[in-house]
Design a protein around this motif. Structure first.
Motif, PDB file in Angstrom:
ATOM      1  N   SER A   1       0.830  -1.208   0.000  1.00  0.00           N
ATOM      2  CA  SER A   1       0.000   0.000   0.000  1.00  0.00           C
ATOM      3  C   SER A   1       0.864   1.257   0.000  1.00  0.00           C
ATOM      4  O   SER A   1       0.596   2.207  -0.732  1.00  0.00           O
ATOM      5  CB  SER A   1      -0.936   0.009   1.209  1.00  0.00           C
ATOM      6  N   LEU A   2       1.913   1.250   0.821  1.00  0.00           N
ATOM      7  CA  LEU A   2       2.788   2.423   0.884  1.00  0.00           C
ATOM      8  C   LEU A   2       3.586   2.605  -0.409  1.00  0.00           C
ATOM      9  O   LEU A   2       3.908   3.732  -0.781  1.00  0.00           O
ATOM     10  CB  LEU A   2       3.713   2.333   2.098  1.00  0.00           C
ATOM     11  N   GLU A   3       3.886   1.509  -1.103  1.00  0.00           N
ATOM     12  CA  GLU A   3       4.563   1.616  -2.398  1.00  0.00           C
ATOM     13  C   GLU A   3       3.643   2.241  -3.451  1.00  0.00           C
ATOM     14  O   GLU A   3       4.103   2.961  -4.341  1.00  0.00           O
ATOM     15  CB  GLU A   3       5.034   0.242  -2.871  1.00  0.00           C
ATOM     16  N   LEU A   4       2.346   1.970  -3.359  1.00  0.00           N
ATOM     17  CA  LEU A   4       1.378   2.523  -4.313  1.00  0.00           C
ATOM     18  C   LEU A   4       1.021   3.982  -4.020  1.00  0.00           C
ATOM     19  O   LEU A   4       0.662   4.731  -4.936  1.00  0.00           O
ATOM     20  CB  LEU A   4       0.089   1.699  -4.296  1.00  0.00           C
ATOM     21  N   LYS A   5       1.127   4.371  -2.769  1.00  0.00           N
ATOM     22  CA  LYS A   5       0.668   5.697  -2.352  1.00  0.00           C
ATOM     23  C   LYS A   5       1.240   6.838  -3.194  1.00  0.00           C
ATOM     24  O   LYS A   5       0.478   7.700  -3.643  1.00  0.00           O
ATOM     25  CB  LYS A   5       0.968   5.903  -0.867  1.00  0.00           C
ATOM     26  N   PRO A   6       2.551   6.891  -3.476  1.00  0.00           N
ATOM     27  CA  PRO A   6       3.069   8.003  -4.295  1.00  0.00           C
ATOM     28  C   PRO A   6       2.500   8.012  -5.723  1.00  0.00           C
ATOM     29  O   PRO A   6       2.343   9.075  -6.320  1.00  0.00           O
ATOM     30  CB  PRO A   6       4.580   7.769  -4.335  1.00  0.00           C
ATOM     31  N   LEU A   7       2.173   6.839  -6.246  1.00  0.00           N
ATOM     32  CA  LEU A   7       1.612   6.755  -7.589  1.00  0.00           C
ATOM     33  C   LEU A   7       0.201   7.349  -7.665  1.00  0.00           C
ATOM     34  O   LEU A   7      -0.265   7.727  -8.735  1.00  0.00           O
ATOM     35  CB  LEU A   7       1.587   5.305  -8.066  1.00  0.00           C
ATOM     36  N   LEU A   8      -0.467   7.407  -6.533  1.00  0.00           N
ATOM     37  CA  LEU A   8      -1.847   7.888  -6.481  1.00  0.00           C
ATOM     38  C   LEU A   8      -1.944   9.356  -6.075  1.00  0.00           C
ATOM     39  O   LEU A   8      -3.034   9.922  -6.040  1.00  0.00           O
ATOM     40  CB  LEU A   8      -2.656   7.045  -5.491  1.00  0.00           C
ATOM     41  N   LYS A   9      -0.797   9.964  -5.788  1.00  0.00           N
ATOM     42  CA  LYS A   9      -0.781  11.322  -5.233  1.00  0.00           C
ATOM     43  C   LYS A   9      -1.609  12.311  -6.050  1.00  0.00           C
ATOM     44  O   LYS A   9      -2.382  13.084  -5.493  1.00  0.00           O
ATOM     45  CB  LYS A   9       0.657  11.812  -5.111  1.00  0.00           C
ATOM     46  N   ASN A  10      -1.469  12.308  -7.346  1.00  0.00           N
ATOM     47  CA  ASN A  10      -2.142  13.291  -8.194  1.00  0.00           C
ATOM     48  C   ASN A  10      -3.460  12.793  -8.791  1.00  0.00           C
ATOM     49  O   ASN A  10      -4.043  13.466  -9.636  1.00  0.00           O
ATOM     50  CB  ASN A  10      -1.203  13.738  -9.317  1.00  0.00           C
ATOM     51  N   GLU A  11      -3.897  11.640  -8.366  1.00  0.00           N
ATOM     52  CA  GLU A  11      -5.146  11.069  -8.879  1.00  0.00           C
ATOM     53  C   GLU A  11      -6.323  11.487  -7.995  1.00  0.00           C
ATOM     54  O   GLU A  11      -6.182  11.616  -6.781  1.00  0.00           O
ATOM     55  CB  GLU A  11      -5.075   9.536  -8.875  1.00  0.00           C
ATOM     56  N   LYS A  12      -7.483  11.680  -8.615  1.00  0.00           N
ATOM     57  CA  LYS A  12      -8.711  11.822  -7.832  1.00  0.00           C
ATOM     58  C   LYS A  12      -9.031  10.441  -7.298  1.00  0.00           C
ATOM     59  O   LYS A  12      -8.846   9.443  -7.992  1.00  0.00           O
ATOM     60  CB  LYS A  12      -9.847  12.340  -8.695  1.00  0.00           C
ATOM     61  N   LYS A  13      -9.488  10.386  -6.061  1.00  0.00           N
ATOM     62  CA  LYS A  13      -9.723   9.097  -5.421  1.00  0.00           C
ATOM     63  C   LYS A  13     -11.199   8.906  -5.106  1.00  0.00           C
ATOM     64  O   LYS A  13     -11.876   9.826  -4.689  1.00  0.00           O
ATOM     65  CB  LYS A  13      -8.876   9.002  -4.159  1.00  0.00           C
ATOM     66  N   LEU A  14     -11.660   7.678  -5.303  1.00  0.00           N
ATOM     67  CA  LEU A  14     -13.063   7.317  -5.115  1.00  0.00           C
ATOM     68  C   LEU A  14     -13.150   6.093  -4.218  1.00  0.00           C
ATOM     69  O   LEU A  14     -12.354   5.156  -4.348  1.00  0.00           O
ATOM     70  CB  LEU A  14     -13.688   6.994  -6.482  1.00  0.00           C
ATOM     71  N   ILE A  15     -14.078   6.137  -3.287  1.00  0.00           N
ATOM     72  CA  ILE A  15     -14.449   4.948  -2.511  1.00  0.00           C
ATOM     73  C   ILE A  15     -15.967   4.854  -2.599  1.00  0.00           C
ATOM     74  O   ILE A  15     -16.624   5.756  -3.109  1.00  0.00           O
ATOM     75  CB  ILE A  15     -13.979   5.018  -1.031  1.00  0.00           C
ATOM     76  N   ASN A  16     -16.510   3.767  -2.095  1.00  0.00           N
ATOM     77  CA  ASN A  16     -17.969   3.712  -1.997  1.00  0.00           C
ATOM     78  C   ASN A  16     -18.349   3.524  -0.536  1.00  0.00           C
ATOM     79  O   ASN A  16     -17.490   3.339   0.325  1.00  0.00           O
ATOM     80  CB  ASN A  16     -18.576   2.641  -2.914  1.00  0.00           C
ATOM     81  N   ASN A  17     -19.618   3.617  -0.262  1.00  0.00           N
ATOM     82  CA  ASN A  17     -20.064   3.534   1.123  1.00  0.00           C
ATOM     83  C   ASN A  17     -19.731   2.185   1.752  1.00  0.00           C
ATOM     84  O   ASN A  17     -19.488   2.104   2.957  1.00  0.00           O
ATOM     85  CB  ASN A  17     -21.556   3.852   1.256  1.00  0.00           C
ATOM     86  N   THR A  18     -19.654   1.141   0.959  1.00  0.00           N
ATOM     87  CA  THR A  18     -19.287  -0.171   1.503  1.00  0.00           C
ATOM     88  C   THR A  18     -17.836  -0.172   1.980  1.00  0.00           C
ATOM     89  O   THR A  18     -17.529  -0.677   3.063  1.00  0.00           O
ATOM     90  CB  THR A  18     -19.512  -1.271   0.451  1.00  0.00           C
ATOM     91  N   VAL A  19     -16.939   0.405   1.192  1.00  0.00           N
ATOM     92  CA  VAL A  19     -15.530   0.498   1.585  1.00  0.00           C
ATOM     93  C   VAL A  19     -15.391   1.362   2.838  1.00  0.00           C
ATOM     94  O   VAL A  19     -14.662   1.012   3.769  1.00  0.00           O
ATOM     95  CB  VAL A  19     -14.665   1.050   0.430  1.00  0.00           C
ATOM     96  N   PHE A  20     -16.097   2.479   2.876  1.00  0.00           N
ATOM     97  CA  PHE A  20     -16.071   3.361   4.041  1.00  0.00           C
ATOM     98  C   PHE A  20     -16.414   2.572   5.303  1.00  0.00           C
ATOM     99  O   PHE A  20     -15.681   2.588   6.290  1.00  0.00           O
ATOM    100  CB  PHE A  20     -17.062   4.508   3.827  1.00  0.00           C
ATOM    101  N   ASN A  21     -17.529   1.844   5.251  1.00  0.00           N
ATOM    102  CA  ASN A  21     -17.968   1.046   6.408  1.00  0.00           C
ATOM    103  C   ASN A  21     -16.996  -0.080   6.718  1.00  0.00           C
ATOM    104  O   ASN A  21     -16.701  -0.352   7.889  1.00  0.00           O
ATOM    105  CB  ASN A  21     -19.357   0.464   6.155  1.00  0.00           C
ATOM    106  N   GLU A  22     -16.496  -0.739   5.690  1.00  0.00           N
ATOM    107  CA  GLU A  22     -15.596  -1.871   5.890  1.00  0.00           C
ATOM    108  C   GLU A  22     -14.301  -1.431   6.578  1.00  0.00           C
ATOM    109  O   GLU A  22     -13.810  -2.111   7.479  1.00  0.00           O
ATOM    110  CB  GLU A  22     -15.299  -2.535   4.553  1.00  0.00           C
ATOM    111  N   VAL A  23     -13.762  -0.290   6.166  1.00  0.00           N
ATOM    112  CA  VAL A  23     -12.533   0.206   6.798  1.00  0.00           C
ATOM    113  C   VAL A  23     -12.783   0.516   8.266  1.00  0.00           C
ATOM    114  O   VAL A  23     -12.031   0.077   9.137  1.00  0.00           O
ATOM    115  CB  VAL A  23     -11.983   1.450   6.054  1.00  0.00           C
ATOM    116  N   LEU A  24     -13.831   1.257   8.548  1.00  0.00           N
ATOM    117  CA  LEU A  24     -14.117   1.605   9.943  1.00  0.00           C
ATOM    118  C   LEU A  24     -14.382   0.359  10.793  1.00  0.00           C
ATOM    119  O   LEU A  24     -13.868   0.237  11.911  1.00  0.00           O
ATOM    120  CB  LEU A  24     -15.299   2.566  10.024  1.00  0.00           C
TER     121      LEU A  24
END
Length: 95
Positions: free
Chosen positions: A23-46
């Protein structure tokens, strides 16, 4: 736009998660990208993080999750997910 799943997010948040390194290796690659989650991911993480004994700041976590665009799934989206879940003989995570 990049869709972030709970595995990636938990790997970024927890220091000793199975997927932290990737995940930390991917993080810099995503820096300039718009990011999307859905409500299921939101709940699953919490829910996943609340079931661990790991230390994290809830306010920082929710600020992070709320900083992404959140797509709210419809009844049709869940019906499609159930169909895929059945098609793959329950071998994929429903979420």
């Amino acid at each position: 736009m990049m869709f972030l799943d709970s595995t990636y997010l938990i790997g970024v948040i927890l220091k000793k998660d199975t997927y932290t390194k990737q995940s930390l290796e991917l993080k810099p690659l995503l820096k300039n990208e718009k990011k999307l989650i859905n409500n299921t991911v939101f709940n699953e993480v919490l829910n996943s993080l609340s079931s661990t004994n790991s230390e994290y700041d809830v306010d920082t976590l929710t600020d992070l999750l709320l900083s992404y665009q959140i797509d709210f799934l419809t009844k049709d989206d869940y019906a499609d997910a159930i169909s895929l879940f059945k098609y793959y003989n329950h071998a994929i995570n429903f979420s």
